[in-house]
Design a protein around this motif. Structure first.
Motif, PDB file in Angstrom:
ATOM      1  N   VAL A 108       0.835  -1.201   0.000  1.00  0.00           N
ATOM      2  CA  VAL A 108       0.000   0.000   0.000  1.00  0.00           C
ATOM      3  C   VAL A 108       0.871   1.253   0.000  1.00  0.00           C
ATOM      4  O   VAL A 108       0.588   2.235  -0.705  1.00  0.00           O
ATOM      5  CB  VAL A 108      -0.952  -0.008   1.215  1.00  0.00           C
ATOM      6  CG1 VAL A 108      -1.640   1.340   1.369  1.00  0.00           C
ATOM      7  CG2 VAL A 108      -1.994  -1.104   1.061  1.00  0.00           C
TER       8      VAL A 108
ATOM      9  N   LYS B 202       1.799   4.234  -3.684  1.00  0.00           N
ATOM     10  CA  LYS B 202       1.773   5.685  -3.860  1.00  0.00           C
ATOM     11  C   LYS B 202       2.928   6.108  -4.767  1.00  0.00           C
ATOM     12  O   LYS B 202       3.936   5.425  -4.893  1.00  0.00           O
ATOM     13  CB  LYS B 202       1.894   6.396  -2.501  1.00  0.00           C
ATOM     14  CG  LYS B 202       0.920   5.897  -1.449  1.00  0.00           C
ATOM     15  CD  LYS B 202      -0.529   6.074  -1.878  1.00  0.00           C
ATOM     16  CE  LYS B 202      -1.479   5.572  -0.806  1.00  0.00           C
ATOM     17  NZ  LYS B 202      -2.900   5.684  -1.239  1.00  0.00           N
TER      18      LYS B 202
ATOM     19  N   GLN C 115      -9.171   3.900  -9.879  1.00  0.00           N
ATOM     20  CA  GLN C 115      -8.965   5.065  -9.020  1.00  0.00           C
ATOM     21  C   GLN C 115     -10.226   5.894  -8.853  1.00  0.00           C
ATOM     22  O   GLN C 115     -10.365   6.621  -7.855  1.00  0.00           O
ATOM     23  CB  GLN C 115      -7.842   5.929  -9.603  1.00  0.00           C
ATOM     24  CG  GLN C 115      -6.471   5.294  -9.549  1.00  0.00           C
ATOM     25  CD  GLN C 115      -6.036   4.961  -8.135  1.00  0.00           C
ATOM     26  OE1 GLN C 115      -6.113   5.812  -7.233  1.00  0.00           O
ATOM     27  NE2 GLN C 115      -5.598   3.729  -7.923  1.00  0.00           N
TER      28      GLN C 115
ATOM     29  N   TYR D 294     -11.960   5.457  -5.515  1.00  0.00           N
ATOM     30  CA  TYR D 294     -11.405   6.233  -4.404  1.00  0.00           C
ATOM     31  C   TYR D 294     -11.836   7.699  -4.499  1.00  0.00           C
ATOM     32  O   TYR D 294     -12.126   8.342  -3.476  1.00  0.00           O
ATOM     33  CB  TYR D 294      -9.884   6.135  -4.393  1.00  0.00           C
ATOM     34  CG  TYR D 294      -9.358   4.761  -4.089  1.00  0.00           C
ATOM     35  CD1 TYR D 294      -9.451   4.226  -2.807  1.00  0.00           C
ATOM     36  CD2 TYR D 294      -8.765   3.985  -5.075  1.00  0.00           C
ATOM     37  CE1 TYR D 294      -8.960   2.961  -2.516  1.00  0.00           C
ATOM     38  CE2 TYR D 294      -8.278   2.721  -4.799  1.00  0.00           C
ATOM     39  CZ  TYR D 294      -8.379   2.210  -3.526  1.00  0.00           C
ATOM     40  OH  TYR D 294      -7.900   0.948  -3.247  1.00  0.00           O
TER      41      TYR D 294
ATOM     42  N   SER E 189     -13.947   9.714  -1.751  1.00  0.00           N
ATOM     43  CA  SER E 189     -13.456  10.960  -1.162  1.00  0.00           C
ATOM     44  C   SER E 189     -14.508  12.059  -1.246  1.00  0.00           C
ATOM     45  O   SER E 189     -14.676  12.850  -0.309  1.00  0.00           O
ATOM     46  CB  SER E 189     -12.172  11.406  -1.876  1.00  0.00           C
ATOM     47  OG  SER E 189     -11.141  10.459  -1.698  1.00  0.00           O
TER      48      SER E 189
ATOM     49  N   GLY F 299     -12.771   8.605   4.745  1.00  0.00           N
ATOM     50  CA  GLY F 299     -11.372   8.786   5.091  1.00  0.00           C
ATOM     51  C   GLY F 299     -10.506   7.659   4.560  1.00  0.00           C
ATOM     52  O   GLY F 299     -10.988   6.731   3.893  1.00  0.00           O
ATOM     53  N   THR F 300      -9.215   7.734   4.885  1.00  0.00           N
ATOM     54  CA  THR F 300      -8.261   6.740   4.379  1.00  0.00           C
ATOM     55  C   THR F 300      -8.605   5.340   4.857  1.00  0.00           C
ATOM     56  O   THR F 300      -8.613   4.377   4.063  1.00  0.00           O
ATOM     57  CB  THR F 300      -6.838   7.105   4.822  1.00  0.00           C
ATOM     58  OG1 THR F 300      -6.503   8.406   4.351  1.00  0.00           O
ATOM     59  CG2 THR F 300      -5.828   6.107   4.269  1.00  0.00           C
ATOM     60  N   TRP F 301      -8.874   5.179   6.149  1.00  0.00           N
ATOM     61  CA  TRP F 301      -9.172   3.870   6.695  1.00  0.00           C
ATOM     62  C   TRP F 301     -10.459   3.300   6.120  1.00  0.00           C
ATOM     63  O   TRP F 301     -10.542   2.118   5.807  1.00  0.00           O
ATOM     64  CB  TRP F 301      -9.252   3.928   8.216  1.00  0.00           C
ATOM     65  CG  TRP F 301      -9.775   2.665   8.843  1.00  0.00           C
ATOM     66  CD1 TRP F 301     -10.952   2.514   9.511  1.00  0.00           C
ATOM     67  CD2 TRP F 301      -9.161   1.375   8.821  1.00  0.00           C
ATOM     68  NE1 TRP F 301     -11.110   1.218   9.917  1.00  0.00           N
ATOM     69  CE2 TRP F 301     -10.020   0.494   9.510  1.00  0.00           C
ATOM     70  CE3 TRP F 301      -7.956   0.901   8.278  1.00  0.00           C
ATOM     71  CZ2 TRP F 301      -9.718  -0.849   9.676  1.00  0.00           C
ATOM     72  CZ3 TRP F 301      -7.659  -0.444   8.447  1.00  0.00           C
ATOM     73  CH2 TRP F 301      -8.527  -1.299   9.141  1.00  0.00           C
ATOM     74  N   ARG F 302     -11.475   4.146   5.967  1.00  0.00           N
ATOM     75  CA  ARG F 302     -12.758   3.675   5.432  1.00  0.00           C
ATOM     76  C   ARG F 302     -12.609   3.233   3.973  1.00  0.00           C
ATOM     77  O   ARG F 302     -13.170   2.223   3.562  1.00  0.00           O
ATOM     78  CB  ARG F 302     -13.803   4.770   5.562  1.00  0.00           C
ATOM     79  CG  ARG F 302     -15.223   4.309   5.189  1.00  0.00           C
ATOM     80  CD  ARG F 302     -16.247   5.393   5.492  1.00  0.00           C
ATOM     81  NE  ARG F 302     -17.590   4.952   5.152  1.00  0.00           N
ATOM     82  CZ  ARG F 302     -18.366   4.217   5.946  1.00  0.00           C
ATOM     83  NH1 ARG F 302     -17.919   3.849   7.137  1.00  0.00           N
ATOM     84  NH2 ARG F 302     -19.568   3.854   5.568  1.00  0.00           N
ATOM     85  N   LYS F 303     -11.847   3.991   3.204  1.00  0.00           N
ATOM     86  CA  LYS F 303     -11.613   3.598   1.805  1.00  0.00           C
ATOM     87  C   LYS F 303     -10.847   2.284   1.742  1.00  0.00           C
ATOM     88  O   LYS F 303     -11.126   1.434   0.884  1.00  0.00           O
ATOM     89  CB  LYS F 303     -10.851   4.705   1.074  1.00  0.00           C
ATOM     90  CG  LYS F 303     -11.695   5.913   0.752  1.00  0.00           C
ATOM     91  CD  LYS F 303     -10.979   6.900  -0.130  1.00  0.00           C
ATOM     92  CE  LYS F 303      -9.898   7.641   0.628  1.00  0.00           C
ATOM     93  NZ  LYS F 303      -9.301   8.727  -0.184  1.00  0.00           N
ATOM     94  N   PHE F 304      -9.882   2.117   2.638  1.00  0.00           N
ATOM     95  CA  PHE F 304      -9.127   0.861   2.651  1.00  0.00           C
ATOM     96  C   PHE F 304     -10.033  -0.312   3.010  1.00  0.00           C
ATOM     97  O   PHE F 304      -9.954  -1.383   2.391  1.00  0.00           O
ATOM     98  CB  PHE F 304      -7.980   0.971   3.662  1.00  0.00           C
ATOM     99  CG  PHE F 304      -7.169  -0.278   3.813  1.00  0.00           C
ATOM    100  CD1 PHE F 304      -6.227  -0.630   2.856  1.00  0.00           C
ATOM    101  CD2 PHE F 304      -7.348  -1.120   4.904  1.00  0.00           C
ATOM    102  CE1 PHE F 304      -5.473  -1.794   2.982  1.00  0.00           C
ATOM    103  CE2 PHE F 304      -6.609  -2.280   5.041  1.00  0.00           C
ATOM    104  CZ  PHE F 304      -5.663  -2.618   4.083  1.00  0.00           C
TER     105      PHE F 304
ATOM    106  N   THR G  61     -10.483  -1.129  -0.875  1.00  0.00           N
ATOM    107  CA  THR G  61      -9.244  -1.874  -1.138  1.00  0.00           C
ATOM    108  C   THR G  61      -9.365  -3.339  -0.751  1.00  0.00           C
ATOM    109  O   THR G  61      -9.081  -4.231  -1.570  1.00  0.00           O
ATOM    110  CB  THR G  61      -8.072  -1.230  -0.386  1.00  0.00           C
ATOM    111  OG1 THR G  61      -7.965   0.139  -0.751  1.00  0.00           O
ATOM    112  CG2 THR G  61      -6.776  -1.948  -0.720  1.00  0.00           C
TER     113      THR G  61
END
Length: 313
Positions: A107, A111, A199, A202, A206, A211-216, A220
């Motif tokens: 992960v 990036k 993408q 995501y 957004s 947030g990042t954790w929720r998207k993961f 993901t």
């Protein structure tokens, strides 16, 4: 009418002969592989199945004893059960930790970071070297009583640590750490799977305030489930086959007090230390059945958590 039928029949026979000749060429190219498979894979497998029902020590002809090897294994061999216990303990720690760490690094590397290709190569190197005898020897020197780790602890905290590989309470953890260090192979597979996730999902999440954790967790992990499943099955099989680190670190004994007696190490001891080839063959077939059972269970349970793009669910 009969003339037309005869011509049709003759043409079909000609096509069949041409197709047979084409197939013959294909089989001719396959022949080296087929010979190698029969002589070096299928033949030894069938021979080991026969030997598992015999008493055989390489010096005398094999003596048929029926299922005695299997009966002894399950009813009178404490080291067999110890090797299973050690192997399962190793698996329960090594597989989740290795996959989690590989996914975390994948992960991060997914990036757009400077030198990403270099980092991927560096992280993959331990997977190429980790199964070697040299790395196992290095690991032994790292965790022994006067090893590098204890020297660092003594220098930083004035603490003299134990011999981690000679302590039955910690020896198995050094091998787990060595296995987790070899996370490069599943990392590369995870990275390939991450690159396939659209993408725009995501971006839409957004815009909805995720947030990042929720998207993961919501994007993901579900879309990466087939890759996680693939990596999990591979690592389970590799975990059951682990041999070199335990052999080198324990000096081939599985010590201390059998705390690192992996199943494959015990099989090796029975075959090449005690020359009980018949019993070792029985151990090998039990290992094959165990791996097959775990693989089958993995596939059966995958329908509850692995989702594919064309899945009607």
């Amino acid at each position: 009418m009969s003339t037309v039928d005869e011509k049709t029949s003759r043409a079909r026979r000609g096509q069949s002969r041409a197709a047979w000749r084409r197939d013959l060429v294909g089989y001719a190219f396959l022949m080296p592989w087929l010979i190698g498979f029969v002589c070096f894979s299928l033949g030894p497998v069938l021979a080991s199945l026969y030997l598992s029902f015999t008493k055989f020590d390489l010096l005398r002809p094999a003596q048929w004893i029926g299922a005695d090897n299997y009966v002894r294994m399950f009813t009178a061999d404490a080291r067999f059960w110890q090797s299973l216990k050690v192997t399962f303990s190793y698996m329960l720690m090594e597989v989740p930790l290795k996959l989690a760490f590989a996914l975390l690094v994948a992960v991060v590397l997914d990036k757009a970071i400077r030198g990403g290709a270099l980092y991927r190569a560096l992280f993959y190197i331990p997977s190429l070297l980790g199964g070697s005898v040299a790395i196992a020897v290095l690991w032994r020197q790292l965790f022994e009583g006067n090893g590098t780790l204890n020297q660092i602890l003594l220098w930083l905290f004035n603490y003299k640590g134990p011999s981690w590989i000679a302590n039955p309470d910690t020896a198995i953890y050094t091998l787990v750490l060595l296995a987790v260090w070899q996370f490069g192979s599943p990392m590369i597979i995870f990275l390939a799977g991450l690159r396939q996730i659209p993408q725009d999902l995501y971006e839409a999440a957004s815009m909805d305030g995720a947030g990042t954790w929720r998207k993961f967790r919501k994007i993901t992990l579900p879309l990466l489930a087939p890759v996680i499943f693939f990596n999990m099955v591979l690592q389970i099989i590799e975990g059951f086959k682990a041999f070199t680190p335990a052999y080198v670190v324990s000096g081939g004994t599985g010590g201390p007090i059998d705390s690192t007696l992996f199943y494959t190490l015990y099989l090796y001891q029975e075959a090449f230390s005690y020359f009980r080839m018949g019993y070792a063959s029985a151990l090998a077939w039990v290992l094959l059945l165990i791996i097959g059972a775990f693989t089958g269970i993995s596939f059966l349970t995958s329908k509850y958590w692995v989702y594919y793009e064309d899945d009607p669910r």
